[in-house]
Design a protein around this motif. Structure first.
Motif, mmCIF file in Angstrom:
data_model
loop_
_atom_site.group_PDB
_atom_site.id
_atom_site.type_symbol
_atom_site.label_atom_id
_atom_site.label_comp_id
_atom_site.label_asym_id
_atom_site.label_seq_id
_atom_site.Cartn_x
_atom_site.Cartn_y
_atom_site.Cartn_z
ATOM 1 N N LYS A 185 0.832 -1.204 0.000
ATOM 2 C CA LYS A 185 0.000 0.000 0.000
ATOM 3 C C LYS A 185 0.870 1.259 0.000
ATOM 4 C CE LYS A 185 -3.780 2.111 2.588
ATOM 5 N NZ LYS A 185 -3.195 3.337 3.108
ATOM 6 N N GLU A 186 1.854 1.297 0.889
ATOM 7 C CA GLU A 186 2.713 2.481 0.960
ATOM 8 C C GLU A 186 3.481 2.696 -0.342
ATOM 9 O OE1 GLU A 186 2.738 4.723 3.278
ATOM 10 O OE2 GLU A 186 1.442 3.660 4.702
ATOM 11 N N LEU A 187 4.003 1.603 -0.895
ATOM 12 C CA LEU A 187 4.823 1.738 -2.108
ATOM 13 C C LEU A 187 3.976 2.197 -3.299
ATOM 14 C CD1 LEU A 187 7.198 -1.372 -1.851
ATOM 15 C CD2 LEU A 187 7.623 0.994 -1.135
ATOM 16 N N GLU B 176 1.148 3.805 -3.185
ATOM 17 C CA GLU B 176 0.731 5.198 -2.967
ATOM 18 C C GLU B 176 1.851 6.163 -3.337
ATOM 19 O OE1 GLU B 176 -2.782 4.780 0.390
ATOM 20 O OE2 GLU B 176 -0.842 5.549 1.033
ATOM 21 N N ASN B 177 3.072 5.782 -3.004
ATOM 22 C CA ASN B 177 4.199 6.632 -3.404
ATOM 23 C C ASN B 177 4.289 6.740 -4.924
ATOM 24 O OD1 ASN B 177 5.010 7.298 -0.847
ATOM 25 N ND2 ASN B 177 6.678 5.789 -0.742
ATOM 26 N N SER B 178 4.078 5.616 -5.608
ATOM 27 C CA SER B 178 4.135 5.638 -7.067
ATOM 28 C C SER B 178 3.048 6.547 -7.636
ATOM 29 C CB SER B 178 3.949 4.229 -7.639
ATOM 30 O OG SER B 178 5.019 3.400 -7.231
ATOM 31 N N SER C 263 8.891 14.793 0.566
ATOM 32 C CA SER C 263 8.960 15.937 -0.328
ATOM 33 C C SER C 263 7.589 16.597 -0.412
ATOM 34 C CB SER C 263 9.405 15.468 -1.707
ATOM 35 O OG SER C 263 8.555 14.430 -2.141
ATOM 36 N N LYS C 264 6.658 16.071 0.395
ATOM 37 C CA LYS C 264 5.279 16.496 0.182
ATOM 38 C C LYS C 264 4.792 17.573 1.133
ATOM 39 C CE LYS C 264 4.849 11.950 -1.589
ATOM 40 N NZ LYS C 264 4.544 10.564 -1.237
ATOM 41 N N ILE C 265 5.505 17.750 2.230
ATOM 42 C CA ILE C 265 5.078 18.770 3.186
ATOM 43 C C ILE C 265 6.269 19.634 3.566
ATOM 44 C CG2 ILE C 265 4.339 19.177 5.570
ATOM 45 C CD1 ILE C 265 2.498 17.000 5.439
ATOM 46 N N LEU D 198 -1.275 11.038 -1.427
ATOM 47 C CA LEU D 198 -1.704 9.941 -0.567
ATOM 48 C C LEU D 198 -0.836 9.793 0.684
ATOM 49 C CD1 LEU D 198 -2.410 7.534 -3.487
ATOM 50 C CD2 LEU D 198 -4.104 8.626 -2.051
ATOM 51 N N GLY D 199 0.438 9.903 0.503
ATOM 52 C CA GLY D 199 1.324 9.731 1.656
ATOM 53 C C GLY D 199 1.864 11.076 2.050
ATOM 54 N N PHE D 200 2.043 11.308 3.337
ATOM 55 C CA PHE D 200 2.606 12.599 3.687
ATOM 56 C C PHE D 200 3.277 12.584 5.038
ATOM 57 C CE2 PHE D 200 -1.911 12.411 4.464
ATOM 58 C CZ PHE D 200 -1.966 12.594 5.827
ATOM 59 N N GLU E 104 7.225 8.532 6.646
ATOM 60 C CA GLU E 104 7.634 7.454 7.519
ATOM 61 C C GLU E 104 7.768 6.121 6.819
ATOM 62 O OE1 GLU E 104 4.827 7.060 10.651
ATOM 63 O OE2 GLU E 104 5.734 8.700 11.775
ATOM 64 N N ALA E 105 7.066 5.996 5.721
ATOM 65 C CA ALA E 105 6.902 4.669 5.144
ATOM 66 C C ALA E 105 8.235 4.045 4.758
ATOM 67 C CB ALA E 105 5.974 4.744 3.946
ATOM 68 N N LEU E 106 8.992 4.729 3.918
ATOM 69 C CA LEU E 106 10.230 4.114 3.442
ATOM 70 C C LEU E 106 11.183 3.833 4.599
ATOM 71 C CD1 LEU E 106 11.075 5.755 -0.002
ATOM 72 C CD2 LEU E 106 10.140 3.492 0.501
HETATM 73 MG MG MG Z 1 4.558 7.508 1.176
#
Ligand code: MG
Ligand code: ADP
Length: 621
Positions: free
Chosen positions: A29-31, A33-35, A79-81, A93-95, A98-100
């Motif tokens: 899911k995290e990967l 969403e990053n894509s 890079s999103k916030i 989607l991700g912000f 933490e995921a990676l």
């Molecule tokens: Mg993410």
């Protein structure tokens, strides 16, 4: 005095990992969403052993610059916030950044990436949080992330994993939601080398077909409307198109798959009267609300959301869906014909669509422009919502955990079975000369034998008779079959597809001529002669609704009987009036064969003794 330790980042990440990375599907899911956030319109997901051994996600998104590769895996690297204010209207989607970092701390990870403006790609390898040097990599534009040996350094977490198959199912479910929620992105999903899903990024219809197979569109209304500033667009099943479980329900809120009980109970209640017990509506809906009216950051995996006003959401959904189903005059403006020329996959041409990615035109991902809810609208909505408030309350039972629900259902079945065993003592054991008195309530046949009264549930009795004959025929390999004039063709989802394939020999043994008929589709072309009146849809729905129970049934005779009893149940029409001939047949068939239960354990006949009746009237005290 206790000494306060500052956790080093290595320890911190392993703790954080527990929040974000619980299971293989959460990594996927995290990967993915990053894509999606990276603007990819072509994403491939490959897993091995349910993702436990390996997960690989490839995309054609904007890539990560060589100099940034290392920082991408640092905690709170995003890079999103940039400022706190960004939090309010974040659309990606991700912000949390933490995921990676979390994934890298609990697995062996390789990240290769190449932004279009960079001549060569670069990659880093990391293992259990230790990050290697950045090296050159031969990779096309985009990013490829491989996660091997998940939880290799956290055995405790490993223990909580399901079987490979169980983990795979969850990834598969997740992927189906990504495909439905991002119809403009082309997805390919491969598990243990087998292509499970392939979508082509050419619209929602095509995405629906790649998940649910042919036929599904005809069974749905396509709706596209806006009310109280809430946009609702997508497919809802027509009245008859009910499903045996909730895996056919998908809600995308502002582009993200969510599970939310306010929304799901609004829809279920709108379907209310049209649903029988254990039937669930089918829907795939895109719902768009103004970003400031929803808090998406309540759940660590971001699957649930919190609305600033639940009632507005509930009321709007309830009203839209009810109008469509009840055929109100406003339905005309809600239901839309899909006018754009759409390419429908049929079984025949499905293979033609195995075209290469390069042919697929890149589509720009666009986000809806959101309208503000006007004060007037808000007030209006508010008043009409008070009526349904009570309904919300009573329906706030979570509709989330399908697995828990199935388990509960199975437990109920067992307890029912046990109860029946106790209650059935009163059932007559033998039948002598019975006089038929009447049929009552279109359901019960009343008999007397001069001494006592007998109530017979005609449906249960009929079902039992059919069942006995049926099982006897099966046991003596004496089943005759009758071809259907029009074969029954039905679509299923991946799990059901697998289940039917696995259990197909039992159906064939029971006299159903069933075969795979293209992608996630089956055809029944003949049925056993002894149950010619069967309602096949009801039968199949019933079988699929108990899929988990039937799947785990390892004793062939029991499985066969369960399926046969479902077939018999589907062959009995309720509410039929029996004529004299039917009653006679029933009595003859039942002679000496009572004291029975219908195949589901319900009693067939109940005796009321003269003594009891005399007591009612105080003839005896
Ligand atoms: Mg993410
Ligand atoms: P977040 O998504 O919350 O920002 P992540 O840990 O998921 O945090 O990712 C960290 C950063 O790595 C992202 O902000 C993004 O800049 C970069 N990144 C991760 N995956 C990709 C990808 N597939 N394509 C491009 N950039 C990516």
């Amino acid at each position: 005095m206790a000494h306060i330790n500052i956790l080093d980042s290595y320890v911190y990440n392993r703790i954080a990992a527990g929040e974000v990375v619980e299971r293989p599907f959460s990594v996927v899911k995290e990967l993915v969403e990053n894509s999606i956030d990276a603007g990819a319109d072509n994403i491939t997901v490959e897993i091995i052993d349910g993702g436990v051994t390996s997960i690989k996600v490839m995309d054609n998104g904007e890539g990560i610059e060589k100099s940034q590769l290392k920082s991408a895996v640092l905690p709170h690297a995003t890079s999103k916030i940039k400022t706190v204010e960004d939090l309010d209207d974040i659309l990606t989607l991700g912000f949390r950044g933490e995921a990676l970092a979390s994934i890298v701390s609990v697995a062996k990870v390789k990240i290769s990436s190449k932004p279009a403006n960079q001549e060569f790609g670069a990659e880093i390898n990391a293992e259990g949080g230790v990050i290697g040097d950045t090296i050159d990599s031969a990779i096309k534009n985009g990013t490829e992330i491989t996660v091997n040996n998940l939880f290799f350094n956290t055995p405790a977490r490993q223990k909580f994993l399901k079987s490979f198959k169980g983990e795979e199912n969850d990834v598969t479910n997740l992927l189906s939601r990504f495909i439905l929620g991002n119809p403009e992105i082309s997805f390919k999903y491969v598990s243990n080398g087998k292509v499970i899903y392939q979508s082509f990024g050419d619209g929602i219809e095509s995405a629906m077909l790649s998940i649910y197979g042919t036929g599904v569109l005809n069974d749905c209304f396509f709706i596209d409307t806006e009310k109280n500033g809430i946009k609702v667009k997508g497919y809802i099943g027509k009245h008859h198109y009910t499903k045996p479980n909730r895996t056919y329900q998908s809600i995308f809120l502002n582009g993200r798959y969510i599970i939310n009980s306010t929304i799901s109970s609004a829809i279920s209640n709108a379907y209310g009267a049209y649903l029988m017990k254990r039937q669930y509506p089918f829907y795939v809906l895109d719902i768009t609300v103004p970003a400031e009216t929803v808090d998406v950051n309540v759940h660590p995996n971001k699957t649930d959301v919190r609305f600033s006003n639940n009632q507005v959401i509930y009321g709007t959904l309830y009203s839209i869906i009810s109008k469509v189903l009840d055929g109100s005059s406003e339905a005309v403006s809600i239901i839309k014909e899909k006018t754009e020329k759409s390419q429908i996959f049929t079984n025949e041409n499905y293979n033609d669509y195995e075209r290469s990615y390069s042919e697929i035109k890149p589509l720009k991902k666009e986000y809806f422009v959101l309208n503000d809810i006007s004060v007037d609208q808000k007030n209006k909505a508010q008043t009409s919502f008070t009526q349904i408030e009570s309904k919300i309350e009573e329906n706030q039972k979570p509709c989330v955990d399908i697995f828990a629900e199935n388990k509960k259902f199975i437990e109920e079945l067992y307890s029912q079975k046990n109860n029946n065993a106790i209650q059935n003592k009163e059932i007559i054991d033998s039948f002598t000369e019975l006089k038929f008195l009447a049929q009552a309530l279109s359901t019960y046949l009343i008999f007397e034998d001069g001494k006592d009264l007998y109530f017979i549930d005609q449906h249960a009795a009929h079902e039992r008779i059919l069942f006995d004959e049926y099982i006897e025929k099966v046991n003596s390999s004496n089943i005759s079959i009758q071809p259907l004039l029009v074969p029954y063709v039905f679509s299923v989802n991946v799990q059901e597809n697998e289940f039917l394939n696995e259990k197909m020999p039992y159906f064939i043994e029971l006299g159903f001529e069933i075969e795979q008929f293209g992608y996630n589709t089956f055809k029944i072309s003949a049925i056993p002669t002894n149950i010619v009146d069967i309602d096949i849809k009801k039968f199949i729905d019933d079988v699929l609704s108990d899929m988990n129970l039937l799947r785990t049934e390892n004793i062939p005779t029991i499985l066969r009987e369960r399926v046969a009893s479902k077939a018999c149940r589907a062959a009995i029409k309720s509410g039929d009036k029996l004529d004299d001939k039917d009653i006679k047949t029933l009595i003859t068939l039942m002679k000496g064969n009572l004291g029975l239960k219908c195949p589901h354990g319900r009693p067939v006949a109940v005796k009321i003794t003269r003594l009891e009746i005399d007591k009612w009237f105080k003839r005896i005290v």
